[in-house]
Design an enzyme around this catalytic site. Structure first.
Site, PDB file in Angstrom:
ATOM      1  N   SER A 143       0.870  -1.179   0.000  1.00  0.00           N
ATOM      2  CA  SER A 143       0.000   0.000   0.000  1.00  0.00           C
ATOM      3  C   SER A 143       0.907   1.228   0.000  1.00  0.00           C
ATOM      4  O   SER A 143       2.088   1.121   0.350  1.00  0.00           O
ATOM      5  CB  SER A 143      -0.830  -0.016   1.299  1.00  0.00           C
ATOM      6  OG  SER A 143      -1.468   1.211   1.510  1.00  0.00           O
ATOM      7  N   TYR A 156      -2.044  -1.305  10.885  1.00  0.00           N
ATOM      8  CA  TYR A 156      -2.108  -1.596   9.444  1.00  0.00           C
ATOM      9  C   TYR A 156      -0.836  -1.127   8.754  1.00  0.00           C
ATOM     10  O   TYR A 156      -0.208  -1.873   7.992  1.00  0.00           O
ATOM     11  CB  TYR A 156      -3.336  -0.910   8.832  1.00  0.00           C
ATOM     12  CG  TYR A 156      -3.472  -1.097   7.331  1.00  0.00           C
ATOM     13  CD1 TYR A 156      -3.968  -2.290   6.801  1.00  0.00           C
ATOM     14  CD2 TYR A 156      -3.118  -0.079   6.444  1.00  0.00           C
ATOM     15  CE1 TYR A 156      -4.098  -2.454   5.422  1.00  0.00           C
ATOM     16  CE2 TYR A 156      -3.240  -0.249   5.064  1.00  0.00           C
ATOM     17  CZ  TYR A 156      -3.739  -1.431   4.562  1.00  0.00           C
ATOM     18  OH  TYR A 156      -3.856  -1.603   3.198  1.00  0.00           O
TER      19      TYR A 156
HETATM   20  N1  LIG Z   1      -8.683  -0.636  -1.194  1.00  0.00           N
HETATM   21  C1  LIG Z   1      -7.654   0.132  -0.955  1.00  0.00           C
HETATM   22  O1  LIG Z   1      -7.761   1.358  -0.940  1.00  0.00           O
HETATM   23  C2  LIG Z   1      -6.288  -0.475  -0.724  1.00  0.00           C
HETATM   24  C3  LIG Z   1      -5.191   0.383  -0.717  1.00  0.00           C
HETATM   25  C4  LIG Z   1      -3.921  -0.154  -0.509  1.00  0.00           C
HETATM   26  C5  LIG Z   1      -3.761  -1.513  -0.307  1.00  0.00           C
HETATM   27  N2  LIG Z   1      -4.849  -2.335  -0.302  1.00  0.00           N
HETATM   28  C6  LIG Z   1      -4.620  -3.767  -0.054  1.00  0.00           C
HETATM   29  O2  LIG Z   1      -5.224  -4.517  -1.079  1.00  0.00           O
HETATM   30  C7  LIG Z   1      -5.516  -5.830  -0.599  1.00  0.00           C
HETATM   31  C8  LIG Z   1      -6.917  -6.217  -1.015  1.00  0.00           C
HETATM   32  O3  LIG Z   1      -7.848  -5.359  -0.385  1.00  0.00           O
HETATM   33  P1  LIG Z   1      -9.169  -4.812  -1.108  1.00  0.00           P
HETATM   34  O4  LIG Z   1      -9.075  -3.340  -1.125  1.00  0.00           O
HETATM   35  O5  LIG Z   1      -9.430  -5.542  -2.370  1.00  0.00           O
HETATM   36  O6  LIG Z   1     -10.259  -5.152   0.015  1.00  0.00           O
HETATM   37  P2  LIG Z   1     -11.458  -6.229   0.083  1.00  0.00           P
HETATM   38  O7  LIG Z   1     -12.389  -6.024  -1.046  1.00  0.00           O
HETATM   39  O8  LIG Z   1     -11.974  -6.120   1.481  1.00  0.00           O
HETATM   40  O9  LIG Z   1     -10.720  -7.626  -0.143  1.00  0.00           O
HETATM   41  C9  LIG Z   1      -9.935  -8.221   0.852  1.00  0.00           C
HETATM   42  C10 LIG Z   1      -9.825  -9.688   0.529  1.00  0.00           C
HETATM   43  O10 LIG Z   1      -8.964 -10.300   1.514  1.00  0.00           O
HETATM   44  C11 LIG Z   1      -9.630 -11.469   1.982  1.00  0.00           C
HETATM   45  N3  LIG Z   1      -9.140 -11.911   3.275  1.00  0.00           N
HETATM   46  C12 LIG Z   1      -9.116 -11.247   4.469  1.00  0.00           C
HETATM   47  N4  LIG Z   1      -8.597 -12.053   5.417  1.00  0.00           N
HETATM   48  C13 LIG Z   1      -8.292 -13.238   4.823  1.00  0.00           C
HETATM   49  C14 LIG Z   1      -7.741 -14.466   5.270  1.00  0.00           C
HETATM   50  N5  LIG Z   1      -7.402 -14.660   6.554  1.00  0.00           N
HETATM   51  N6  LIG Z   1      -7.544 -15.450   4.363  1.00  0.00           N
HETATM   52  C15 LIG Z   1      -7.888 -15.278   3.059  1.00  0.00           C
HETATM   53  N7  LIG Z   1      -8.453 -14.173   2.589  1.00  0.00           N
HETATM   54  C16 LIG Z   1      -8.642 -13.159   3.467  1.00  0.00           C
HETATM   55  C17 LIG Z   1     -11.107 -11.089   1.993  1.00  0.00           C
HETATM   56  O11 LIG Z   1     -11.895 -12.244   2.123  1.00  0.00           O
HETATM   57  P3  LIG Z   1     -13.391 -12.217   2.747  1.00  0.00           P
HETATM   58  O12 LIG Z   1     -14.297 -11.806   1.627  1.00  0.00           O
HETATM   59  O13 LIG Z   1     -13.620 -13.612   3.197  1.00  0.00           O
HETATM   60  O14 LIG Z   1     -13.393 -11.229   3.873  1.00  0.00           O
HETATM   61  C18 LIG Z   1     -11.177 -10.421   0.637  1.00  0.00           C
HETATM   62  O15 LIG Z   1     -11.247 -11.372  -0.387  1.00  0.00           O
HETATM   63  C19 LIG Z   1      -5.262  -5.792   0.915  1.00  0.00           C
HETATM   64  O16 LIG Z   1      -4.022  -6.387   1.210  1.00  0.00           O
HETATM   65  C20 LIG Z   1      -5.234  -4.296   1.219  1.00  0.00           C
HETATM   66  O17 LIG Z   1      -4.445  -3.999   2.359  1.00  0.00           O
HETATM   67  C21 LIG Z   1      -6.112  -1.841  -0.511  1.00  0.00           C
END
Ligand SMILES: NC(=O)c1ccc[n+]([C@@H]2O[C@H](COP(=O)([O-])OP(=O)(O)OC[C@H]3O[C@@H](n4cnc5c(N)ncnc54)[C@H](OP(=O)(O)O)[C@@H]3O)[C@@H](O)[C@H]2O)c1
Length: 287
Positions: A143, A156
């Site tokens: 991130s 985080y």
């Molecule tokens: N969105 C942003 O602005 C942003 C910015 C920077 C970095 N990121 C990073 O991008 C990545 C994806 O996030 P996202 O934004 O796409 O959010 P999201 O839509 O909430 O997706 C998160 C995913 O991680 C899964 N997950 C959480 N805990 C898990 C576990 N113990 N085992 C397997 N899967 C698990 C969730 O599964 P469930 O559906 O079962 O909960 C979901 O599929 C993360 O690492 C986040 O830190 C996001």
């Protein structure tokens, strides 16, 4: 036959957001893709799309916190597909709350998923990747918060800083085996992350001395995410595809205009100026 046809990719956390779009884009580009998720009941939509488009995509269960599911899935993939070319470590969530109000258990849980989850899956994949012809690529979803920290997200931010350090070390360790490591640093991306994030137990009551700052920063993040300026998970997936198909990719890729601007500012500004910029943006007291 596409060059990528027999290549195998695994994506963690494919039930939504960045993981969902990354699994689809890899499959659409010919990778035999394992869209892994901890809860298989959430696989309906991705399976429907894969079926409709005739994509080489399968769903497999991995809870990155659970070594048993990791080993079972990786053993199965190696058994069936014989190789693993790309691993995208994407699963993660956010933990909101001032450090004083985070329990050690809440911080450990945050590290368990965002950091140790990456360690677990990477360690399971490496023996195969290291011993196959052609090496492979490990993509770690960090991130902008892996390069700079903000209040209320200390846990985080710490997981993402740790992930950056791990990725950098790993890139040196694995270079001679033909394995590339790529760090993706998204800014605000419109996903489910604000809803899947956890507010620390002690931070949720009005009695908390940090209540108003926690609320303000959380709502600032929500509005940034909802703004037309923020990027989409499809854009992140495109950058990941570009990175894994590049002949000689750089180590870090930022995604989104906000991400590029803030990382540039951190590089170019003096530390006090940068800190004041962040304070202004978050409407914090100035020094
Ligand atoms: N969105 C942003 O602005 C942003 C910015 C920077 C970095 N990121 C990073 O991008 C990545 C994806 O996030 P996202 O934004 O796409 O959010 P999201 O839509 O909430 O997706 C998160 C995913 O991680 C899964 N997950 C959480 N805990 C898990 C576990 N113990 N085992 C397997 N899967 C698990 C969730 O599964 P469930 O559906 O079962 O909960 C979901 O599929 C993360 O690492 C986040 O830190 C996001």
């Amino acid at each position: 036959m596409k060059e990528t046809e027999k290549k195998v990719a695994i994506v963690t956390g494919s039930s939504s957001g960045i993981g969902f779009q990354t699994a689809l884009i890899l499959a659409r580009n010919g990778y035999s893709t394992y869209a892994s998720m901890r809860n298989i009941e959430k696989s309906k939509i991705i399976m429907e799309i894969a079926k409709k488009e005739g994509l080489p995509l399968q769903v497999i269960q991995i809870d990155v916190n659970d070594s048993f599911t990791v080993k079972k899935a990786i053993d199965k993939i190696v058994n069936v597909s014989k190789r693993i070319d790309i691993l995208v470590n994407n699963a993660g969530y956010g933990l909101f709350g001032a450090l004083e109000e985070l329990s050690i258990e809440e911080i450990k849980a945050q590290f368990e998923t965002n950091f140790f989850g990456v360690v677990r899956v990477t360690q399971a994949v490496l023996p195969t990747m290291r011993n196959q012809v052609g090496g492979g690529t490990i993509v770690n979803i960090s991130s902008v918060g892996g390069q700079m920290s903000v209040p209320i997200l200390s846990a985080y931010n710490s997981t993402k800083f740790a992930l950056e350090g791990l990725s950098e070390s790993l890139s040196y360790e694995l270079g001679s085996f033909g394995i590339r490591v790529i760090i993706i640093e998204p800014g605000f991306i419109k996903t489910n992350i604000m809803n899947s994030s956890v507010l620390a137990k002690k931070a949720s009551g009005k009695k908390s001395p940090y209540y108003s700052s926690t609320q303000r920063i959380e709502s600032h993040f929500r509005s940034m995410m909802d703004s037309p300026e923020s990027s989409t998970p499809e854009e992140v997936a495109k950058v990941i595809l570009h990175a894994v198909t590049s002949g000689n990719p750089q180590l870090r890729f930022t995604v989104g205009n906000d991400a590029a601007a803030i990382i540039q500012a951190k590089r170019k500004m003096s530390e006090p100026d940068f800190i004041n910029l962040i304070k202004q943006q978050l409407k914090l007291e100035s020094q």
